[in-house]
Design a protein around this motif. Structure first.
Motif, PDB file in Angstrom:
ATOM      1  N   THR A  40       0.805  -1.221   0.000  1.00 55.61           N
ATOM      2  CA  THR A  40       0.000   0.000   0.000  1.00 55.61           C
ATOM      3  C   THR A  40       0.836   1.269   0.000  1.00 55.61           C
ATOM      4  OG1 THR A  40      -0.151  -0.074   2.405  1.00 55.61           O
ATOM      5  CG2 THR A  40      -1.954  -1.098   1.159  1.00 55.61           C
ATOM      6  N   ASP A  41       2.086   1.180   0.345  1.00 56.20           N
ATOM      7  CA  ASP A  41       2.937   2.372   0.399  1.00 56.20           C
ATOM      8  C   ASP A  41       3.844   2.435  -0.827  1.00 56.20           C
ATOM      9  OD1 ASP A  41       4.319   0.154   1.253  1.00 56.20           O
ATOM     10  OD2 ASP A  41       5.267   1.133   2.948  1.00 56.20           O
ATOM     11  N   MET A  42       3.215   2.682  -1.975  1.00 57.47           N
ATOM     12  CA  MET A  42       3.932   2.695  -3.253  1.00 57.47           C
ATOM     13  C   MET A  42       5.041   3.736  -3.299  1.00 57.47           C
ATOM     14  SD  MET A  42       2.912   0.252  -5.167  1.00 57.47           S
ATOM     15  CE  MET A  42       3.554   0.748  -6.757  1.00 57.47           C
ATOM     16  N   GLU A  43       4.887   4.854  -2.572  1.00 60.14           N
ATOM     17  CA  GLU A  43       5.925   5.886  -2.576  1.00 60.14           C
ATOM     18  C   GLU A  43       7.234   5.365  -1.991  1.00 60.14           C
ATOM     19  OE1 GLU A  43       3.866   6.017   1.265  1.00 60.14           O
ATOM     20  OE2 GLU A  43       3.120   6.040  -0.790  1.00 60.14           O
ATOM     21  N   ILE A  63      12.247  16.419  -1.518  1.00 60.42           N
ATOM     22  CA  ILE A  63      11.973  15.461  -0.444  1.00 60.42           C
ATOM     23  C   ILE A  63      10.491  15.415  -0.074  1.00 60.42           C
ATOM     24  CG2 ILE A  63      12.388  14.946   2.000  1.00 60.42           C
ATOM     25  CD1 ILE A  63      15.276  15.856   1.556  1.00 60.42           C
ATOM     26  N   GLY A  64       9.862  16.561   0.082  1.00 67.52           N
ATOM     27  CA  GLY A  64       8.445  16.600   0.446  1.00 67.52           C
ATOM     28  C   GLY A  64       7.548  15.933  -0.581  1.00 67.52           C
ATOM     29  N   ASP A  65       7.924  16.010  -1.852  1.00 64.18           N
ATOM     30  CA  ASP A  65       7.125  15.407  -2.920  1.00 64.18           C
ATOM     31  C   ASP A  65       7.307  13.891  -2.996  1.00 64.18           C
ATOM     32  OD1 ASP A  65       6.090  17.853  -3.593  1.00 64.18           O
ATOM     33  OD2 ASP A  65       7.487  18.187  -5.260  1.00 64.18           O
ATOM     34  N   LYS A  66       8.410  13.390  -2.456  1.00 64.78           N
ATOM     35  CA  LYS A  66       8.656  11.943  -2.489  1.00 64.78           C
ATOM     36  C   LYS A  66       7.654  11.168  -1.639  1.00 64.78           C
ATOM     37  CE  LYS A  66      13.540  12.145  -3.568  1.00 64.78           C
ATOM     38  NZ  LYS A  66      14.906  11.915  -3.096  1.00 64.78           N
ATOM     39  N   ASN A  67       6.943  11.846  -0.758  1.00 66.64           N
ATOM     40  CA  ASN A  67       5.943  11.186   0.082  1.00 66.64           C
ATOM     41  C   ASN A  67       4.599  11.052  -0.622  1.00 66.64           C
ATOM     42  OD1 ASN A  67       7.684  10.874   2.270  1.00 66.64           O
ATOM     43  ND2 ASN A  67       7.268  12.946   2.969  1.00 66.64           N
ATOM     44  N   ASP A  68       4.484  11.620  -1.825  1.00 66.84           N
ATOM     45  CA  ASP A  68       3.239  11.573  -2.589  1.00 66.84           C
ATOM     46  C   ASP A  68       3.470  10.723  -3.843  1.00 66.84           C
ATOM     47  OD1 ASP A  68       0.669  12.088  -3.596  1.00 66.84           O
ATOM     48  OD2 ASP A  68       1.339  13.938  -4.572  1.00 66.84           O
ATOM     49  N   TYR A  69       2.918   9.514  -3.839  1.00 63.43           N
ATOM     50  CA  TYR A  69       3.147   8.592  -4.948  1.00 63.43           C
ATOM     51  C   TYR A  69       2.713   9.164  -6.286  1.00 63.43           C
ATOM     52  CZ  TYR A  69       2.938   4.567  -7.990  1.00 63.43           C
ATOM     53  OH  TYR A  69       3.114   3.717  -9.055  1.00 63.43           O
ATOM     54  N   ALA A  70       1.584   9.854  -6.320  1.00 63.21           N
ATOM     55  CA  ALA A  70       1.101  10.421  -7.582  1.00 63.21           C
ATOM     56  C   ALA A  70       2.109  11.418  -8.156  1.00 63.21           C
ATOM     57  CB  ALA A  70      -0.252  11.091  -7.376  1.00 63.21           C
ATOM     58  N   THR A  71       2.733  12.209  -7.299  1.00 61.69           N
ATOM     59  CA  THR A  71       3.730  13.174  -7.758  1.00 61.69           C
ATOM     60  C   THR A  71       4.973  12.468  -8.267  1.00 61.69           C
ATOM     61  OG1 THR A  71       2.921  14.834  -6.206  1.00 61.69           O
ATOM     62  CG2 THR A  71       5.155  15.139  -7.043  1.00 61.69           C
ATOM     63  N   VAL A  72       5.432  11.470  -7.543  1.00 57.58           N
ATOM     64  CA  VAL A  72       6.614  10.704  -7.962  1.00 57.58           C
ATOM     65  C   VAL A  72       6.359  10.050  -9.320  1.00 57.58           C
ATOM     66  CG1 VAL A  72       8.070   8.712  -7.418  1.00 57.58           C
ATOM     67  CG2 VAL A  72       7.436  10.320  -5.610  1.00 57.58           C
ATOM     68  N   LYS A  73       5.219   9.406  -9.433  1.00 56.48           N
ATOM     69  CA  LYS A  73       4.870   8.736 -10.693  1.00 56.48           C
ATOM     70  C   LYS A  73       4.790   9.745 -11.833  1.00 56.48           C
ATOM     71  CE  LYS A  73       1.204   5.892 -12.694  1.00 56.48           C
ATOM     72  NZ  LYS A  73      -0.065   5.203 -12.411  1.00 56.48           N
TER      73      LYS A  73
END
Length: 91
Positions: A40-43, A63-73
């Motif tokens: 469940t924690d794809m990020e 770093i802050g964006d790495k916690n949001d899977y949609a942003t990383v993807k």
């Protein structure tokens, strides 16, 4: 110790390095396998399968964006998806 006959993620999902592979197709398969396994924690899961240029792109994400899977993807899709002109040329 792994159970005899157990399948490891690395047996199903190869590392993505950004060289010639379609990220959209690769990440779709990663998400499918992860869902079958209850991840469940794809990020946190996705970066384990990045290498080379793809991992470098991931490292450049704030770093802050790495916690949001949609942003990383989204960042990885932008970096490794062919633009329409190049896609047509490859076709």
């Amino acid at each position: 110790m792994a159970k005899k006959g157990a399948v490891r993620f690395s047996d199903i999902i190869r590392q993505f390095n950004g060289d010639g592979d379609d990220f959209a197709e690769w990440v779709e398969k990663l998400e499918f396998v992860a869902s079958l396994q209850g991840v469940t924690d794809m990020e946190k899961f996705l970066p384990l399968f990045l290498s080379g240029g793809a991992y470098a792109v991931y490292q450049a994400i704030p770093i802050g964006d790495k916690n949001d899977y949609a942003t990383v993807k989204s960042c990885l899709l932008k970096a490794f998806s062919a633009d329409p002109f190049n896609a047509y040329e490859q076709f």
